[in-house]
Design a protein around this motif. Structure first.
Motif, PDB file in Angstrom:
ATOM      1  N   GLY A 150     -10.441   0.149  -5.052  1.00  0.00           N
ATOM      2  CA  GLY A 150      -9.675  -0.830  -5.689  1.00  0.00           C
ATOM      3  C   GLY A 150      -8.023  -0.542  -5.795  1.00  0.00           C
ATOM      4  O   GLY A 150      -7.664  -0.260  -4.741  1.00  0.00           O
ATOM      5  N   LYS A 151      -7.643  -0.934  -6.862  1.00  0.00           N
ATOM      6  CA  LYS A 151      -6.258  -0.485  -6.854  1.00  0.00           C
ATOM      7  C   LYS A 151      -5.822   0.370  -7.928  1.00  0.00           C
ATOM      8  O   LYS A 151      -6.846   0.553  -8.761  1.00  0.00           O
ATOM      9  N   LYS A 155      -5.459   2.237 -11.344  1.00  0.00           N
ATOM     10  CA  LYS A 155      -6.303   1.826 -12.635  1.00  0.00           C
ATOM     11  C   LYS A 155      -5.257   1.995 -13.894  1.00  0.00           C
ATOM     12  O   LYS A 155      -4.268   2.928 -13.652  1.00  0.00           O
ATOM     13  N   TYR A 172      -5.651   3.494  -1.599  1.00  0.00           N
ATOM     14  CA  TYR A 172      -6.387   2.373  -2.390  1.00  0.00           C
ATOM     15  C   TYR A 172      -6.697   1.392  -1.231  1.00  0.00           C
ATOM     16  O   TYR A 172      -5.689   0.934  -0.887  1.00  0.00           O
ATOM     17  N   HIS A 173      -7.941   1.450  -1.194  1.00  0.00           N
ATOM     18  CA  HIS A 173      -8.360   0.398  -0.034  1.00  0.00           C
ATOM     19  C   HIS A 173      -7.915  -1.200  -0.296  1.00  0.00           C
ATOM     20  O   HIS A 173      -7.488  -1.635   0.654  1.00  0.00           O
ATOM     21  N   GLU A 174      -8.113  -1.530  -1.561  1.00  0.00           N
ATOM     22  CA  GLU A 174      -7.641  -2.791  -1.702  1.00  0.00           C
ATOM     23  C   GLU A 174      -6.439  -3.223  -1.444  1.00  0.00           C
ATOM     24  O   GLU A 174      -6.075  -4.181  -0.628  1.00  0.00           O
ATOM     25  N   ILE A 175      -5.516  -2.472  -1.938  1.00  0.00           N
ATOM     26  CA  ILE A 175      -4.188  -2.680  -1.583  1.00  0.00           C
ATOM     27  C   ILE A 175      -3.606  -2.133  -0.412  1.00  0.00           C
ATOM     28  O   ILE A 175      -2.358  -2.072   0.096  1.00  0.00           O
ATOM     29  N   ARG A 176      -4.439  -1.205   0.512  1.00  0.00           N
ATOM     30  CA  ARG A 176      -4.141  -0.491   1.772  1.00  0.00           C
ATOM     31  C   ARG A 176      -2.841   0.289   1.380  1.00  0.00           C
ATOM     32  O   ARG A 176      -1.737   0.109   2.318  1.00  0.00           O
ATOM     33  N   LYS A 177      -2.850   1.015   0.449  1.00  0.00           N
ATOM     34  CA  LYS A 177      -1.386   1.926   0.071  1.00  0.00           C
ATOM     35  C   LYS A 177      -1.811   3.037  -0.309  1.00  0.00           C
ATOM     36  O   LYS A 177      -2.544   3.291  -1.062  1.00  0.00           O
ATOM     37  N   ARG A 178      -0.832   4.042   0.226  1.00  0.00           N
ATOM     38  CA  ARG A 178      -0.932   5.351  -0.417  1.00  0.00           C
ATOM     39  C   ARG A 178      -0.064   5.542  -1.746  1.00  0.00           C
ATOM     40  O   ARG A 178       1.285   5.127  -1.651  1.00  0.00           O
ATOM     41  N   VAL A 179      -0.585   6.072  -2.646  1.00  0.00           N
ATOM     42  CA  VAL A 179       0.415   6.200  -4.102  1.00  0.00           C
ATOM     43  C   VAL A 179       0.319   7.881  -4.386  1.00  0.00           C
ATOM     44  O   VAL A 179      -0.590   8.384  -4.429  1.00  0.00           O
TER      45      VAL A 179
END
Ligand code: SF4
Length: 214
Positions: free
Chosen positions: A107-108, A110, A141-148
């Motif tokens: 997801g994104k 949490k 995060y797969h949903e937002i395709r972003k590395r955090v």
């Protein structure tokens, strides 16, 4: 390592202690859409390509990890070792490296800490196994395709140690905490197992009140 617990259980324990106990002590599991999708993403990250060198980076996938201090075992989706003069030696490679765990999520980000405790536990395992210090890790995060990026602070490490101590305490006693419902139950993959028993109790009570004392 038979009394070691699964690192992946930390996210369940942080989400709901009862959910963790149902899965890890009572071995109950009900796959809903989220867990199926989660498994799919993990499978992708778990491809046994294991090691790959890209420029100043060594990327290790599906790396088995453990911590004797926390008595947990698990698998890191990805660990990146990046060349850094302040890092440590890695067997079979020249130069010095710093390590960063990367965890894939469907997801994104949490609101709760359930993802973070898992990443921090991975960092503690890697620190213990490689005698290094890890101060940050990442989620993809797969949903937002972003590395955090996440800071792995000493406070978070202490918190994870407290959580694993509590998990071992419940596990040794084979104790499943009582139901404590809340908004999180709505997205719980075990609500169909956990809550009907609660509903039944209410119904029986209502039945008795109505039929015996009404
Ligand atoms: S339904 Fe609620 S109380 Fe039961 S396991 Fe899930 S989150 Fe926990």
């Amino acid at each position: 390592m038979e009394d070691y617990l699964l690192l992946s259980g930390l996210q369940h324990f942080q989400f709901c202690k009862r959910q963790w106990a149902l899965i890890h002590i009572e071995q109950q599991w009900e796959e809903n859409v989220k867990t199926v999708e989660g498994h799919y993403l993990h499978k992708k990250a778990d491809t046994p390509s294991i090691k790959e060198k890209r420029g100043n980076k060594i990327i290790v996938r599906a790396m088995p990890i453990h911590s004797h201090e926390l008595k947990i075992t698990g698998v890191c989706d990805v660990v990146e070792f990046i060349e850094d003069e302040n890092g440590v030696d890695i067997v079979g490679h020249s130069g010095k490296y710093k390590a960063f765990p990367i965890e894939y999520k469907r997801g994104k980000p949490k609101k709760g800490k359930e993802d973070i405790v898992q990443l921090v536990a991975q960092a503690i395992c890697l620190e213990e196994m490689h005698l290094i210090n890890i101060d940050k890790g990442y989620f993809f995060y797969h949903e937002i395709r972003k590395r955090v990026e996440v800071s792995i602070t000493e406070d978070l490490k202490k918190y994870v140690k407290e959580l694993t101590d509590e998990m071992h305490h419940y596990y040794q006693k084979k104790h499943t905490p009582k139901v404590k419902t809340g908004p999180h139950c709505r997205s719980c993959s075990l609500k169909n197992i956990c809550l009907p028993s609660l509903m039944n109790k209410i119904t029986v009570q209502q039945y008795l009140e109505r039929n015996l004392y009404g």
